[in-house]
Design an enzyme around this catalytic site. Structure first.
Site, PDB file in Angstrom:
ATOM      1  N   TYR A   1      50.034  -7.952   4.926  1.00 46.27           N
ATOM      2  CA  TYR A   1      50.078  -6.495   5.051  1.00 46.27           C
ATOM      3  C   TYR A   1      48.959  -5.847   4.209  1.00 46.27           C
ATOM      4  O   TYR A   1      48.059  -5.211   4.728  1.00 46.27           O
ATOM      5  CB  TYR A   1      51.429  -5.961   4.585  1.00 46.27           C
ATOM      6  N   SER A   2      49.060  -6.025   2.880  1.00 49.17           N
ATOM      7  CA  SER A   2      48.174  -5.288   1.970  1.00 49.17           C
ATOM      8  C   SER A   2      46.716  -5.685   2.133  1.00 49.17           C
ATOM      9  O   SER A   2      46.394  -6.828   2.461  1.00 49.17           O
ATOM     10  CB  SER A   2      48.579  -5.561   0.520  1.00 49.17           C
TER      11      SER A   2
ATOM     12  N   SER B   1      56.063   0.266  -4.228  1.00 56.10           N
ATOM     13  CA  SER B   1      56.171   0.371  -5.689  1.00 56.10           C
ATOM     14  C   SER B   1      57.312   1.321  -6.054  1.00 56.10           C
ATOM     15  O   SER B   1      57.785   2.107  -5.236  1.00 56.10           O
ATOM     16  CB  SER B   1      54.870   0.919  -6.269  1.00 56.10           C
ATOM     17  N   ASN B   2      57.747   1.248  -7.304  1.00 56.08           N
ATOM     18  CA  ASN B   2      58.845   2.112  -7.722  1.00 56.08           C
ATOM     19  C   ASN B   2      58.473   3.594  -7.660  1.00 56.08           C
ATOM     20  O   ASN B   2      59.338   4.437  -7.456  1.00 56.08           O
ATOM     21  CB  ASN B   2      59.323   1.701  -9.114  1.00 56.08           C
ATOM     22  N   GLU B   3      57.197   3.884  -7.814  1.00 61.92           N
ATOM     23  CA  GLU B   3      56.772   5.285  -7.666  1.00 61.92           C
ATOM     24  C   GLU B   3      56.964   5.729  -6.211  1.00 61.92           C
ATOM     25  O   GLU B   3      57.446   6.831  -5.946  1.00 61.92           O
ATOM     26  CB  GLU B   3      55.308   5.453  -8.074  1.00 61.92           C
TER      27      GLU B   3
ATOM     28  N   GLU C   1      63.050  -5.928   3.897  1.00 65.11           N
ATOM     29  CA  GLU C   1      62.537  -6.325   2.605  1.00 65.11           C
ATOM     30  C   GLU C   1      63.335  -5.644   1.491  1.00 65.11           C
ATOM     31  O   GLU C   1      63.685  -6.234   0.503  1.00 65.11           O
ATOM     32  CB  GLU C   1      61.051  -5.961   2.516  1.00 65.11           C
TER      33      GLU C   1
ATOM     34  N   SER D   1      50.947 -13.541  -1.000  1.00 66.16           N
ATOM     35  CA  SER D   1      51.680 -14.541  -1.775  1.00 66.16           C
ATOM     36  C   SER D   1      51.753 -15.842  -1.003  1.00 66.16           C
ATOM     37  O   SER D   1      52.138 -15.860   0.168  1.00 66.16           O
ATOM     38  CB  SER D   1      53.107 -14.067  -2.054  1.00 66.16           C
TER      39      SER D   1
HETATM   40  C1  LIG Z   1      53.048 -10.410  -7.209  1.00 63.53           C
HETATM   41  C2  LIG Z   1      52.758  -9.646  -5.950  1.00 63.53           C
HETATM   42  C3  LIG Z   1      52.931 -10.241  -4.729  1.00 63.53           C
HETATM   43  C4  LIG Z   1      52.607  -9.563  -3.551  1.00 63.53           C
HETATM   44  N1  LIG Z   1      52.740 -10.216  -2.341  1.00 63.53           N
HETATM   45  C5  LIG Z   1      52.319  -9.605  -1.208  1.00 63.53           C
HETATM   46  C6  LIG Z   1      52.312 -10.298   0.032  1.00 63.53           C
HETATM   47  O1  LIG Z   1      52.709 -11.464   0.117  1.00 63.53           O
HETATM   48  N2  LIG Z   1      51.835  -9.677   1.118  1.00 63.53           N
HETATM   49  C7  LIG Z   1      51.388  -8.385   1.077  1.00 63.53           C
HETATM   50  O2  LIG Z   1      50.989  -7.868   2.113  1.00 63.53           O
HETATM   51  N3  LIG Z   1      51.371  -7.692  -0.083  1.00 63.53           N
HETATM   52  C8  LIG Z   1      51.823  -8.272  -1.229  1.00 63.53           C
HETATM   53  N4  LIG Z   1      51.796  -7.591  -2.430  1.00 63.53           N
HETATM   54  C9  LIG Z   1      51.164  -6.264  -2.475  1.00 63.53           C
HETATM   55  C10 LIG Z   1      52.120  -5.099  -2.708  1.00 63.53           C
HETATM   56  O3  LIG Z   1      52.836  -4.803  -1.570  1.00 63.53           O
HETATM   57  C11 LIG Z   1      51.245  -3.938  -3.196  1.00 63.53           C
HETATM   58  O4  LIG Z   1      50.869  -4.261  -4.495  1.00 63.53           O
HETATM   59  C12 LIG Z   1      51.936  -2.606  -3.193  1.00 63.53           C
HETATM   60  O5  LIG Z   1      52.101  -2.156  -1.899  1.00 63.53           O
HETATM   61  C13 LIG Z   1      51.136  -1.551  -3.985  1.00 63.53           C
HETATM   62  O6  LIG Z   1      49.823  -1.461  -3.550  1.00 63.53           O
HETATM   63  P1  LIG Z   1      48.572  -1.603  -4.552  1.00 63.53           P
HETATM   64  O7  LIG Z   1      48.802  -2.789  -5.358  1.00 63.53           O
HETATM   65  O8  LIG Z   1      47.348  -1.525  -3.759  1.00 63.53           O
HETATM   66  O9  LIG Z   1      48.681  -0.356  -5.515  1.00 63.53           O
HETATM   67  P2  LIG Z   1      48.220   1.151  -5.207  1.00 63.53           P
HETATM   68  O10 LIG Z   1      48.803   1.585  -3.923  1.00 63.53           O
HETATM   69  O11 LIG Z   1      46.777   1.268  -5.412  1.00 63.53           O
HETATM   70  O12 LIG Z   1      48.982   1.914  -6.355  1.00 63.53           O
HETATM   71  C14 LIG Z   1      48.499   2.009  -7.689  1.00 63.53           C
HETATM   72  C15 LIG Z   1      49.472   2.861  -8.470  1.00 63.53           C
HETATM   73  O13 LIG Z   1      49.541   4.160  -7.884  1.00 63.53           O
HETATM   74  C16 LIG Z   1      50.879   4.481  -7.565  1.00 63.53           C
HETATM   75  N5  LIG Z   1      50.906   5.336  -6.378  1.00 63.53           N
HETATM   76  C17 LIG Z   1      50.295   5.116  -5.190  1.00 63.53           C
HETATM   77  N6  LIG Z   1      50.547   6.119  -4.349  1.00 63.53           N
HETATM   78  C18 LIG Z   1      51.350   7.000  -5.001  1.00 63.53           C
HETATM   79  C19 LIG Z   1      51.952   8.246  -4.659  1.00 63.53           C
HETATM   80  N7  LIG Z   1      51.809   8.780  -3.463  1.00 63.53           N
HETATM   81  N8  LIG Z   1      52.699   8.862  -5.586  1.00 63.53           N
HETATM   82  C20 LIG Z   1      52.882   8.323  -6.821  1.00 63.53           C
HETATM   83  N9  LIG Z   1      52.320   7.157  -7.199  1.00 63.53           N
HETATM   84  C21 LIG Z   1      51.571   6.501  -6.293  1.00 63.53           C
HETATM   85  C22 LIG Z   1      51.548   3.143  -7.356  1.00 63.53           C
HETATM   86  O14 LIG Z   1      52.945   3.222  -7.505  1.00 63.53           O
HETATM   87  C23 LIG Z   1      50.888   2.308  -8.430  1.00 63.53           C
HETATM   88  O15 LIG Z   1      51.515   2.537  -9.655  1.00 63.53           O
HETATM   89  C24 LIG Z   1      52.134  -8.238  -3.617  1.00 63.53           C
HETATM   90  C25 LIG Z   1      51.996  -7.625  -4.868  1.00 63.53           C
HETATM   91  C26 LIG Z   1      52.299  -8.305  -6.024  1.00 63.53           C
HETATM   92  C27 LIG Z   1      52.118  -7.623  -7.341  1.00 63.53           C
END
Ligand SMILES: Cc1cc2nc3c(=O)[nH]c(=O)nc-3n(C[C@H](O)[C@H](O)[C@H](O)COP(=O)(O)OP(=O)(O)OC[C@H]3O[C@@H](n4cnc5c(N)ncnc54)[C@H](O)[C@@H]3O)c2cc1C
Lengths: 394, 343
Positions: free
Chosen positions: A128-129, A378-380, A244, A161
């Protein structure tokens, strides 16, 4: 405190408990209990055991190889197995892509992909990401364009992952760049052995390798591997995300971690330490509140209402509570937590008698548990969902 | 009242920061140590009469400026050793050899020892004790022990001094140390009675100033990383720093960093004028550690998944701050001492 389980549920709980006690290999249990990272073979070994029993995909309909479990049976299964120290049942096939395939897939897709999940022969991962599409998933930009009866896929997925262990990836790709972001996405099943795919490891802060970036360079994917309609992938993606989130409140895991906390504290003569006792009481209270919130939600689901914002609430609290227990367990180890070497952890990973490697497992888990508040929405983002949909704000 | 830095102090901060920029790579530790000694910065810990150029505040400035860097853990025990030695005898030849980088000496406090293990035996003719997870001791030639009864100078090569070294959570070598009836000659007892108490006080304020300064430097670096990141990372068509939910979190981090700086300043002042109740030092260490840890966890959370990777120094910051919390003499020890002080 009794939640009013039916006699059938009670019998099922006992069955799961007895089965896990008998079948879960001690070496795997010990790794899980201490928080040490698992290897592919650890996950596979346990999942093979479940597959043999027919319990890998218990909540699936019988016609696809499941057991037609009720929501409470799924909950009981998860709670009992994780509490007993079973590995996390990898959700990518069973919980994510499987239900998408049997809900939206063609007969050929069902016949081709569901048996491999139920038998634990095919290892899936989730694409996805992307580097520029995390919380804002709909902005993903991995492109797929039609070439006869194939798509040609170019771009990259990140944080994938266990991609380095996987056989297949399910991926969201952009098939229409002109439409609104959500309207131009398709859902593809991609064989990771296809030419043009490279997988690069990403090291995480606990020193382990589970994250990857997956690159697609003109990868040819048969159109037959698309789920549902072209450009309707967002619908299936959201369906999956719903699955999920229901899973995220890990009561069994929280209880297991509390138990470890108690025994580590007792070993260190903290059982009467007022600071420890106050922290323990706080964490136990958190778990109780989480458990009964989960049970309330389960009851609603059993009554036929789909999980809504309650699922966001469980994700929010579940991830936080487990994170806090993991950190406090390190605090209880005190200076014994300071000897930490990911390499050592890897080398001695099969020595359950080593106290040092058990302590290192606790540290490794503390570091890894920073992740659940970030992933899976994310929790946010969960707070945004709750404030919008439950509170009607914004 | 004047709490701001003098011009010389600002220049010191600038030059240490400049030097440290880009020195994060592991492996070159030994050469950095030599360079730091050549630049004379180890002399920040002691006054001119002892061949240095500073006191508590200068030492804290060096610690804060390297706080974002791993060198900090190696420096702190050396500064504590220097402080104890200066208090005992500013003209001791050892001081200048430490400042020049010729030899490494590590200072130890009673609260760093394992519970009740530290004992002066047979009318101060030998000492025993056990210490865990000490920094930099594996490089040290001398140990300087500040006890309320006596100040001791021990040689690490003594047959009754046992070291066991291992890799620590912060990636640095840690050592467990066992003093097994180490014989004390006249030369190894640097002071006794009230002089020893004064040396211990000096050691404690220095330790507090060093630890809080490191927390301060590290927390500020982690905060700055995060502030930069939220302005540059875009999601939903805007920098994530535009979301009020995150703005408030960053404000709380900012305030936490400010408070860590305040606590570090309080400790640095105490180290300069050597006048502070022990409980205030304990509170400064515990408060700085709690706040800096909060900043480290938030830094990871607000970076999203990339915060979980070793590509950024955030995980290293969290691990280091966890060490400062749990290391004997660190925040947990201080919280326990505070509770005990109410009994
Ligand atoms: C250990 C681990 C395993 C993972 N495994 C997978 C996987 O197998 N497949 C997959 O597809 N993805 C996976 N992910 C990705 C995960 O789904 C993303 O990390 C998640 O969606 C957040 O995206 P980002 O990391 O790009 O953070 P960003 O979206 O860049 O966010 C950065 C910060 O901004 C905050 N934020 C963003 N938008 C807002 C808003 N509108 N309001 C308030 N705060 C906001 C977020 O909460 C975060 O604190 C994994 C992540 C981790 C850490």
């Amino acid at each position: 405190m009794d939640a009013g389980w039916s006699p059938e549920d009670r019998a099922f709980r006992k069955e799961v408990r007895d089965f896990t006690q008998e079948k879960l290999p001690a070496a795997i249990r010990d790794k899980v209990m201490s928080g040490r990272p698992l290897e592919r073979q650890d996950y596979m070994r346990w999942q093979d055991i479940l597959a043999q029993k027919g319990w890998i995909a218990g909540f699936w309909p019988k016609c696809h190889g499941g057991q037609d479990w009720t929501a409470s049976q799924s909950y009981i299964f998860q709670e009992e197995t994780t509490y007993a120290g079973a590995p996390w049942l990898l959700p990518f096939g069973v919980n994510y892509v499987g239900p998408v395939i049997y809900t939206y897939g063609t007969e050929e897709q069902k016949a081709r992909h569901l048996p491999g999940i139920v038998s634990n022969e095919v290892f899936w991962c989730q694409g996805y990401s992307e580097p520029n599409a995390g919380s804002d998933l709909a902005r993903l930009s991995t492109r797929a364009h039609r070439d006869g009866d194939s798509y040609i896929v170019t771009g990259s997925k990140i944080w994938t992952s266990m991609a380095h262990w996987a056989d297949w990836i399910f991926a969201l790709v952009r098939t229409d760049s002109d439409a609104k972001p959500q309207a131009g996405i398709s859902f593809l099943l991609i064989d990771l052995n296809s030419p043009g795919i490279t997988i690069q490891p990403i090291q995480s802060i606990e020193g382990a390798h589970h994250l990857n970036q997956v690159f697609f360079d003109n990868v040819r994917v048969p159109v037959d591997n698309r789920i549902g309609e072209e450009n309707a992938g967002w619908t299936y993606a959201k369906f999956l995300l719903g699955h999920e989130r229901v899973l995220s409140a890990e009561i069994g895991k929280a209880k297991r971690m509390l138990e470890r906390l108690r025994s580590l504290a007792e070993e260190r003569n903290l059982a009467r330490d007022p600071r420890y006792l106050e922290n323990l009481a706080r964490l136990e209270t958190d778990v109780l509140a989480l458990e009964w919130t989960t049970l309330r939600m389960l009851d609603t689901v059993m009554g036929g209402t789909a999980p809504g914002v309650e699922a966001s609430m469980l994700k929010l609290r579940g991830s936080t509570v487990v994170q806090e227990i993991a950190e406090y367990t390190v605090d209880v180890l005190g200076h014994e937590a300071l000897a930490f070497d990911p390499l050592f952890l890897e080398e001695t990973i099969n020595d359950p008698s080593s106290e040092l490697s058990r302590n290192m497992g606790v540290v490794s888990e503390f570091l890894f548990q920073r992740a659940p508040t970030i992933w899976g929405g994310s929790n946010e983002i969960q707070r945004n969902i709750i404030s919008k949909h439950a509170l009607g704000l914004g | 009242m004047k709490l701001t830095l003098t011009q010389e102090q600002s220049m010191l901060a600038d030059s240490v920061t400049r030097f440290m920029t880009g020195k994060n790579a592991t492996g070159e530790e030994e050469s950095i140590w030599r360079e730091v000694a050549e630049l004379g910065w180890l002399g920040a810990g002691v006054g001119e009469s002892a061949g240095g150029f500073g006191g508590g505040r200068e030492m804290a400035i060096v610690m804060e400026s390297v706080g974002g860097n791993e060198l900090a853990e190696a420096l702190a025990p050396v500064f504590v050793a220097l402080a104890i030695l200066e208090k005992s005898d500013p003209e001791a030849a050892l001081i200048s050899r430490i400042i020049s980088g010729d030899v490494v000496a590590c200072g130890l406090l009673p609260e760093m020892a394992a519970d009740d293990s530290l004992q002066l035996e047979d009318e101060m003719t030998s000492v025993s004790g056990q210490f865990h997870a000490l920094a930099n001791v594996h490089r040290a030639r001398h140990l300087v022990l500040a006890l309320p009864e006596a100040t001791l100078l021990l040689s690490v090569s003594d047959a009754n001094v046992h070291l066991r070294s291992y890799r620590g959570m912060d990636g640095k070598t840690k050592s467990d140390l066992k003093l097994d009836h180490v014989a004390l000659s006249e030369a190894s007892v640097l002071s006794k009675g009230p002089d020893a108490v004064a040396a211990l006080n000096r050691a404690r304020v220095t330790h507090a100033a060093a630890i809080t300064a490191e927390c301060s430097g590290l927390a500020a670096a982690l905060f700055q990383y995060t502030l930069d990141y939220v302005q540059q990372r875009r999601q939903f068509g805007q920098p994530i720093g535009g979301f009020q939910a995150l703005q408030h979190r960053l404000v709380d981090m900012f305030v936490a960093v400010e408070e860590v700086q305040s606590l570090a300043l309080a400790a640095a002042r105490a180290a300069t004028i050597e006048d502070a109740p022990e409980s205030a030092l304990s509170r400064a260490i515990a408060g700085a550690s709690d706040r800096a840890l909060h900043v480290a966890k938030e830094a990871i959370q607000l970076h999203g998944a990339v915060g979980m990777t070793e590509d950024l120094p955030l995980g290293a910051g969290l691990r280091r701050l966890k060490v400062l919390q749990l290391v004997p003499g660190g925040a947990e020890t201080q919280k326990r001492r505070l509770l005990q002080s109410f009994n």
